[in-house]
Design an enzyme around this catalytic site. Structure first.
Site, short mmCIF file in Angstrom:
data_model
loop_
_atom_site.label_atom_id
_atom_site.label_comp_id
_atom_site.label_asym_id
_atom_site.label_seq_id
_atom_site.Cartn_x
_atom_site.Cartn_y
_atom_site.Cartn_z
CG PHE A 183 -2.39 0.09 0.88
CD1 PHE A 183 -3.01 -0.92 0.18
CD2 PHE A 183 -3.14 1.20 1.24
CE1 PHE A 183 -4.36 -0.85 -0.14
CE2 PHE A 183 -4.48 1.28 0.93
CZ PHE A 183 -5.10 0.25 0.22
CD GLN A 303 -6.07 10.61 1.69
OE1 GLN A 303 -6.79 9.63 1.83
NE2 GLN A 303 -4.86 10.70 2.24
CG HIS A 305 -8.55 7.44 -3.16
ND1 HIS A 305 -8.15 6.78 -4.31
CD2 HIS A 305 -8.35 6.55 -2.16
CE1 HIS A 305 -7.73 5.57 -4.01
NE2 HIS A 305 -7.83 5.40 -2.71
CG LEU A 315 -12.28 3.96 -3.15
CD1 LEU A 315 -11.26 5.08 -3.32
CD2 LEU A 315 -12.41 3.59 -1.68
CD GLU A 318 -2.87 3.88 -1.48
OE1 GLU A 318 -1.75 3.71 -0.98
OE2 GLU A 318 -3.65 4.79 -1.12
NE ARG A 349 -5.16 6.40 -0.13
CZ ARG A 349 -6.15 5.89 0.62
NH1 ARG A 349 -6.85 6.69 1.40
NH2 ARG A 349 -6.41 4.61 0.59
CG HIS A 416 -10.92 8.66 -0.03
ND1 HIS A 416 -11.94 7.76 -0.26
CD2 HIS A 416 -9.99 7.99 0.71
CE1 HIS A 416 -11.65 6.61 0.32
NE2 HIS A 416 -10.47 6.72 0.92
NE ARG A 461 -7.50 8.00 5.63
CZ ARG A 461 -7.62 7.00 4.76
NH1 ARG A 461 -6.86 5.91 4.88
NH2 ARG A 461 -8.48 7.07 3.76
#
Length: 658
Positions: A183, A303, A305, A315, A318, A349, A416, A461
């Site tokens: 990730f 954030q 995404h 979405l 990731e 991100r 996001h 984040r």
């Protein structure tokens, strides 16, 4: 059996006996429809009282019946954070109520796809929670509180094992261990090779976690008040004494008295026109705190995404890039290697989102308008896609009309997550800044999850830290209450005027006759302003224009009319409450974004492209007058220390690269 119309009429006219025909004659009972398992026993334990509002701004003075309840703790919200807090409190023998405007398994935790971070070492034995903490501090762009990050990352492995024992159906390695995927922003050995730290249940991890934690809460007899909308906190002399809510089924008001109130109401992604959030993510808990005269923290850090489906906003996890997906521009170039030579598509991100937008703005976007990017998974094995990414395979087909096994998914950065929220300590205690202490706890009030700012995410984040956040800090709230509240502690009576503000506000919104503005029209206006003026890249002129436009839009709030007079599932009414909450979150977000003159994490200023630690290394606190819309801004120090320097060293700031 199929009936003709005449036969069906005869069935309906006949005397009901048992089964289906008996059900046809049953009178609708709204008490049963609330979803509360023991509604009758609840009402037998409560006091029903009559209250009159003071003359409201609508010019009315109405009488309301309020049902009173007493609990040791009341949890607002039934997502992962709320359910974890509630079940852990119930395990300790407390009387716990969970008040939620949604059925628990419809909470937005269900939409989390990628996984939950924990340094288990199932794929890479050398992984360590200190590496995880380092990555989280770096990902936060040094706005994260390092004591809270220390706590979260240290607790992560045991938390995931606890979830496994609870029944979360994690994906498995051939050896039977919990599978862990790569990730973004994760490394081994303090910035070394790519880490595989993200524990997942295919690409439906949030769904698995939410259903499991709901079952755990039911198992331990948490009392649920389902489809109850919490409108305002009940505050007395700076202490939170409970909350006022109303039942969506019949508009009946309920007043909850508690020793502790835990806010776990999620984020406010719906302040933007394009987002991955559910329509219910309207910042209800954040706005309740604002109206209580308390601050919110770091709201400018929103954030985006990297991979929301172009045009739909849904979405694409990731985890798709973690399994080998590649972003390409119109030339077919895997451009991320130019922006993040080491991490490439698995950079943090905020880095990936800005890189994608740069490609689009410089003319290398795909599509007829050149306004999005392609995510390629068509080079991956079909068996891997079916096993590890079945959810997004289906999502891409439904919302983008593509078969990702054969063609790329059109994607664009999409709102996001809210890094900011209600300021808390790592124990979950909500704090306010006073002359004596910037970390002064607010008595009786805690928060966890996306509604809170612990702050483990700081300015940005890392993917798969959100599910960890909700479980670790939901449980931390329960632990703090367990250490602070003796069992069977008696309740003090409310002060006579304690509910006046909340009741008057409910009456004003419900019976407002001052204007003809529709909820959906003003909501769309606010969302469009935020989308244009506080997006991925920000600049002073555009922010100032956005502030002016949003201030004008906010002045329309008193003229929003609830045209539906119904008392049964009045969608118009609860959307009006959500609009008030969204508007208050949006106003503080754009004011904070205009105020911060630097680029840090998700807050990217074209006119101030560098991070400025000398002048801006602090949390932004916003205090808002909900009536006028005026926002006051101040600062709160970042916790640049860990819980124990012998266990984990503080990570000093340096230039962030991937």
């Amino acid at each position: 059996k199929r009936f003709t119309k005449s036969q069906a009429r005869n069935v309906l006219k006949s005397k009901p006996t048992r089964g289906l025909t008996a059900g046809l004659k049953t009178k609708f009972n709204p008490k049963i429809a609330t979803g509360v398992k023991t509604q009758k026993s609840i009402l037998n334990q409560t006091n029903v009282k009559q209250y009159s509002t003071k003359t409201s701004s609508s010019g009315s003075k109405n009488a309301y019946t309020i049902v009173d309840h007493e609990y040791d703790a009341v949890v607002l919200g039934a997502g992962g954070a709320g359910l974890t807090a509630a079940s852990n409190l119930a395990k300790q023998g407390y009387k716990v109520a969970c008040v939620t405007k949604l059925f628990p398994t419809r909470s937005h935790t269900v939409a989390a796809q990628g996984g939950i971070n924990a340094a288990l070492g199932n794929i890479q034995e050398e992984d360590n929670w200190r590496y995880h903490a380092y990555d989280t501090v770096k990902g936060s762009d040094w706005l994260g509180d390092q004591d809270a990050i220390h706590y979260m990352c240290r607790e992560a492995p045991n938390t995931v094992i606890e979830l496994e024992h609870m029944g979360v159906p994690f994906s498995r390695t051939p050896e039977g261990k919990i599978y862990q995927r790569a990730f973004g922003g994760q490394s081994i050995n303090f910035g070394g090779e790519q880490a595989r730290r993200c524990c997942c249940a295919a690409d439906r991890t949030g769904h698995a976690l939410l259903h499991t934690t709901y079952g755990e809460a039911v198992k331990h007899n948490v009392q649920f008040f389902i489809e109850y909308f919490a409108t305002d906190l009940i505050m007395e002399d700076g202490e939170c004494r409970g909350v006022l809510a109303y039942n969506l089924v019949d508009n009946q008001l309920h007043r909850f008295k508690s020793h502790f109130t835990v806010i776990a109401t999620g984020g406010y992604g719906r302040a933007y026109a394009s987002c991955t959030s559910a329509h219910t993510c309207t910042g209800d808990g954040n706005a309740m705190v604002t109206r209580a005269g308390l601050p919110l923290q770091d709201l400018e850090f929103v954030q985006f995404h990297p991979t929301g489906i172009y045009g739909a906003g849904c979405l694409i996890t990731e985890g798709a890039r973690g399994e080998g997906g590649i972003l390409r521009n119109k030339n077919g170039e895997p451009f991320m290697q130019r922006y993040a030579p080491n991490a490439k598509d698995l950079a943090s991100r905020d880095v990936v989102s800005r890189s994608m937008m740069s490609e689009i703005l410089e003319g290398r976007g795909v599509g007829p308008k050149g306004d999005h990017i392609h995510l390629h998974l068509d080079h991956l094995d079909d068996e891997l896609l079916a096993k590890r990414l079945p959810g997004i395979t289906e999502t891409a087909k439904i919302f983008a009309g593509v078969d990702l096994r054969k063609e790329p998914i059109p994607v664009i950065p999409t709102v996001h997550y809210n890094m900011g929220g209600i300021p808390t300590l790592y124990s979950g205690q909500v704090v306010d800044k006073t002359a004596k202490d910037p970390d002064t706890p607010v008595k009786g009030l805690l928060a966890a999850g996306e509604a809170a700012s612990a702050s483990v995410h700081g300015a940005n984040r890392l993917g798969a830290n959100s599910l960890l956040d909700i479980v670790v800090f939901g449980r931390a709230c329960a632990h703090y209450i367990g250490e602070s509240l003796p069992r069977n502690s008696p309740h003090r009576p409310f002060k006579q005027d304690s509910t006046d503000f909340a009741l008057s506000r409910f009456d004003t919104i419900k019976n407002n006759q001052k204007g003809e503005i529709k909820v959906h029209d003003l909501r769309q206006e606010i969302q469009d302003i935020m989308q244009k003026h506080a997006s991925v890249f920000r600049v002073q002129d555009l922010l100032e224009e956005g502030v002016t436009k949003l201030e004008e839009a906010y002045q329309k709030i008193p003229y929003v009319q609830v045209t539906d007079p119904s008392d049964c599932y009045n969608v118009n009414l609860y959307e009006a409450f959500e609009l008030h909450n969204l508007a208050q979150c949006a106003m503080q977000t754009i004011k904070a974004a205009e105020w911060r003159k630097e680029s840090r994490g998700a807050h990217a200023r074209n006119d101030f492209p560098d991070r400025d630690d000398d002048n801006w290394m602090f949390h932004t606190l916003t205090y808002m007058n909900a009536d006028s819309g005026k926002v006051d801004l101040t600062d709160r120090p970042v916790h640049d220390f860990t819980l124990d320097e012998n266990e984990m060293h503080t990570v000093p700031p340096f230039k962030r690269t991937y």
